[in-house]
Write an enzyme that holds these catalytic residues in place. Sequence first.
Site, PDB file in Angstrom:
ATOM      1  N   HIS A 271     -71.924 -35.371 -24.130  1.00 50.53           N
ATOM      2  CA  HIS A 271     -71.522 -34.055 -23.647  1.00 50.53           C
ATOM      3  C   HIS A 271     -71.334 -34.107 -22.145  1.00 50.53           C
ATOM      4  CE1 HIS A 271     -71.545 -29.701 -23.054  1.00 50.53           C
ATOM      5  NE2 HIS A 271     -71.175 -29.662 -24.307  1.00 50.53           N
ATOM      6  N   ASP A 325     -72.037 -30.644 -32.721  1.00 48.85           N
ATOM      7  CA  ASP A 325     -71.194 -31.009 -33.865  1.00 48.85           C
ATOM      8  C   ASP A 325     -71.829 -32.056 -34.765  1.00 48.85           C
ATOM      9  OD1 ASP A 325     -69.021 -29.332 -33.114  1.00 48.85           O
ATOM     10  OD2 ASP A 325     -68.626 -30.722 -31.479  1.00 48.85           O
TER      11      ASP A 325
HETATM   12  C1  LIG Z   1     -67.955 -34.825 -25.190  1.00 53.49           C
HETATM   13  C2  LIG Z   1     -67.283 -35.903 -24.361  1.00 53.49           C
HETATM   14  C3  LIG Z   1     -65.764 -35.660 -24.402  1.00 53.49           C
HETATM   15  C4  LIG Z   1     -67.769 -35.782 -22.911  1.00 53.49           C
HETATM   16  O1  LIG Z   1     -67.037 -36.680 -22.217  1.00 53.49           O
HETATM   17  P1  LIG Z   1     -67.064 -37.003 -20.672  1.00 53.49           P
HETATM   18  O2  LIG Z   1     -68.061 -36.219 -19.926  1.00 53.49           O
HETATM   19  O3  LIG Z   1     -65.652 -36.956 -20.223  1.00 53.49           O
HETATM   20  O4  LIG Z   1     -67.591 -38.478 -20.717  1.00 53.49           O
HETATM   21  P2  LIG Z   1     -66.712 -39.755 -20.923  1.00 53.49           P
HETATM   22  O5  LIG Z   1     -65.852 -39.628 -22.124  1.00 53.49           O
HETATM   23  O6  LIG Z   1     -66.062 -40.059 -19.617  1.00 53.49           O
HETATM   24  O7  LIG Z   1     -67.839 -40.819 -21.235  1.00 53.49           O
HETATM   25  C5  LIG Z   1     -68.681 -41.369 -20.243  1.00 53.49           C
HETATM   26  C6  LIG Z   1     -69.193 -42.701 -20.766  1.00 53.49           C
HETATM   27  O8  LIG Z   1     -70.034 -42.453 -21.901  1.00 53.49           O
HETATM   28  C7  LIG Z   1     -69.478 -43.054 -23.074  1.00 53.49           C
HETATM   29  N1  LIG Z   1     -69.539 -42.088 -24.164  1.00 53.49           N
HETATM   30  C8  LIG Z   1     -69.432 -40.764 -24.078  1.00 53.49           C
HETATM   31  N2  LIG Z   1     -69.506 -40.194 -25.293  1.00 53.49           N
HETATM   32  C9  LIG Z   1     -69.668 -41.216 -26.157  1.00 53.49           C
HETATM   33  C10 LIG Z   1     -69.782 -41.270 -27.558  1.00 53.49           C
HETATM   34  N3  LIG Z   1     -69.730 -40.162 -28.297  1.00 53.49           N
HETATM   35  N4  LIG Z   1     -69.931 -42.469 -28.149  1.00 53.49           N
HETATM   36  C11 LIG Z   1     -69.977 -43.599 -27.394  1.00 53.49           C
HETATM   37  N5  LIG Z   1     -69.856 -43.610 -26.064  1.00 53.49           N
HETATM   38  C12 LIG Z   1     -69.703 -42.422 -25.453  1.00 53.49           C
HETATM   39  C13 LIG Z   1     -68.015 -43.319 -22.741  1.00 53.49           C
HETATM   40  O9  LIG Z   1     -67.495 -44.374 -23.512  1.00 53.49           O
HETATM   41  C14 LIG Z   1     -68.076 -43.623 -21.272  1.00 53.49           C
HETATM   42  O10 LIG Z   1     -68.529 -44.944 -21.132  1.00 53.49           O
HETATM   43  P3  LIG Z   1     -67.978 -45.870 -19.940  1.00 53.49           P
HETATM   44  O11 LIG Z   1     -68.451 -45.197 -18.674  1.00 53.49           O
HETATM   45  O12 LIG Z   1     -68.617 -47.183 -20.208  1.00 53.49           O
HETATM   46  O13 LIG Z   1     -66.488 -45.881 -20.064  1.00 53.49           O
HETATM   47  C15 LIG Z   1     -67.607 -37.321 -24.907  1.00 53.49           C
HETATM   48  O14 LIG Z   1     -69.012 -37.509 -24.884  1.00 53.49           O
HETATM   49  C16 LIG Z   1     -67.048 -37.556 -26.281  1.00 53.49           C
HETATM   50  O15 LIG Z   1     -65.882 -37.916 -26.403  1.00 53.49           O
HETATM   51  N6  LIG Z   1     -67.865 -37.355 -27.358  1.00 53.49           N
HETATM   52  C17 LIG Z   1     -67.382 -37.524 -28.706  1.00 53.49           C
HETATM   53  C18 LIG Z   1     -66.648 -36.254 -29.145  1.00 53.49           C
HETATM   54  C19 LIG Z   1     -67.591 -35.098 -29.367  1.00 53.49           C
HETATM   55  O16 LIG Z   1     -68.606 -35.211 -30.048  1.00 53.49           O
HETATM   56  N7  LIG Z   1     -67.200 -33.945 -28.812  1.00 53.49           N
HETATM   57  C20 LIG Z   1     -67.924 -32.710 -28.984  1.00 53.49           C
HETATM   58  C21 LIG Z   1     -68.549 -32.271 -27.713  1.00 53.49           C
HETATM   59  S1  LIG Z   1     -69.568 -30.844 -27.991  1.00 53.49           S
END
Ligand SMILES: CC(C)(COP(=O)(O)OP(=O)(O)OC[C@H]1O[C@@H](n2cnc3c(N)ncnc32)[C@H](O)[C@@H]1OP(=O)(O)O)[C@@H](O)C(=O)NCCC(=O)NCCS
Length: 388
Positions: A271, A325
Amino acid sequence: MSEEKPRQFVGKAEFKKGLEGAITNESSISYVDGVNGKLIYRGYSIDDLCAGGGGYEETAYLLLNGSLPKKAELDTFKADLAARRSIPDDVKNVINHSAKLGHPMSTLRTAVSMLGSLNPKEFEVTVENNYDIALSLTAQIPTIVAATQRARKDEPILDPDPSIGLSEDFLRMMTGEMPEARTAEVMDMALIMHAEHGMNASTFSAMVTNSSLTDLYSSIIAGIGSLKGPLHGGANEMTLRTFMEIGDPDSTDQWFADAKAKKIKVMGFGHRVYKAYDPRAVLFDPIAKEFSERAGTGNLYEISKKLEALVVADLGGRGIFPNVDFFSGIIYNAMGIDTDMFTPIFAVARISGWTARILEYLPDNRLFRPRAVYIGDLESSYTPIEDR
Ligand SMILES: CC(C)(COP(=O)(O)OP(=O)(O)OC[C@H]1O[C@@H](n2cnc3c(N)ncnc32)[C@H](O)[C@@H]1OP(=O)(O)O)[C@@H](O)C(=O)NCCC(=O)NCCS
């Protein structure tokens, strides 16, 4: 060599991708405490609101009006919402036409657009008129989502029953049967938990759209479009699909090892704000256990717990934990709800948060208009097409 001309921002601006940490405005609607894993609506924790017994309507009132209603106020509010639940035939026709064509979020987007076209006061952008539309949408979106579920199965769309609560009626209109009291209670909790969540992508989309002083329907359609995406509201659907793909609790280790090797993000984890357990996942966990055991889908819950242990052991140190979720899909699935209806249920709840935020911002509205760092050329010389 030509003299270098100054470029705005180039090499100077500091920014974080995805507007991370950027502040848009002041708000007293909700607070996401990402460090301690708490979610507060107008001062009240979601745990207290879920346990309080006032139901989703109480939370919607709180978000929209700023304080908890007294009994008479809540009764009036519930009656008002109940009276607004029905949808015009033109909207039913839109639903009947589009429900089998694509995703139910697309049907919802189109149906809300139709509601806007049917409202002669669509373009009257005042706090009073937008509040009126907000109440109608809060009441009508459950009816639209339930109708979509029926239409895609060639079942007749059911009219609302204003004598029962919003969650109960939503489930009844969707399934054709009165839900058990516990099922309606849990749906109510789910709607409370999903109602509002700070400046998330869909809320921001809705607010950006509304800040041009367009009609509220257009702003809500923007929110629906954003919520649909798998990184936001669409993650609940994807999470359940992951559990189903794993299929057997004993396959979880291998599945996660493969996901890691392919650098696949595990849906339902992580998140932008929470770097601790999402409090909504904490509330949902025991309910997912209860409902999956009752429905005979305990293997899905078992898989979720195995996956949770693996991901938290691996990524918990980086603040990656289950989010809202992660468990919700197991519960909706145990209720017999189709997987692609999960995100529309999110929208049923989030409409109150979207509209509360928009109404809060409107009296002192200022157009959202950020900038990007331009990294392109400034002096390319134009070549006529025949010479390129
Ligand atoms: C929610 C979300 C979009 C937040 O993203 P964000 O703040 O932009 O963080 P990032 O996507 O830049 O991720 C940061 C790091 O954590 C890792 N990471 C984040 N969520 C992850 C996940 N669900 N599984 C594995 N790795 C994850 C990323 O790969 C990234 O790693 P890196 O720095 O080595 O490249 C992201 O955690 C995600 O895509 N989660 C899965 C989708 C989800 O469940 N969404 C519902 C949110 S309520």
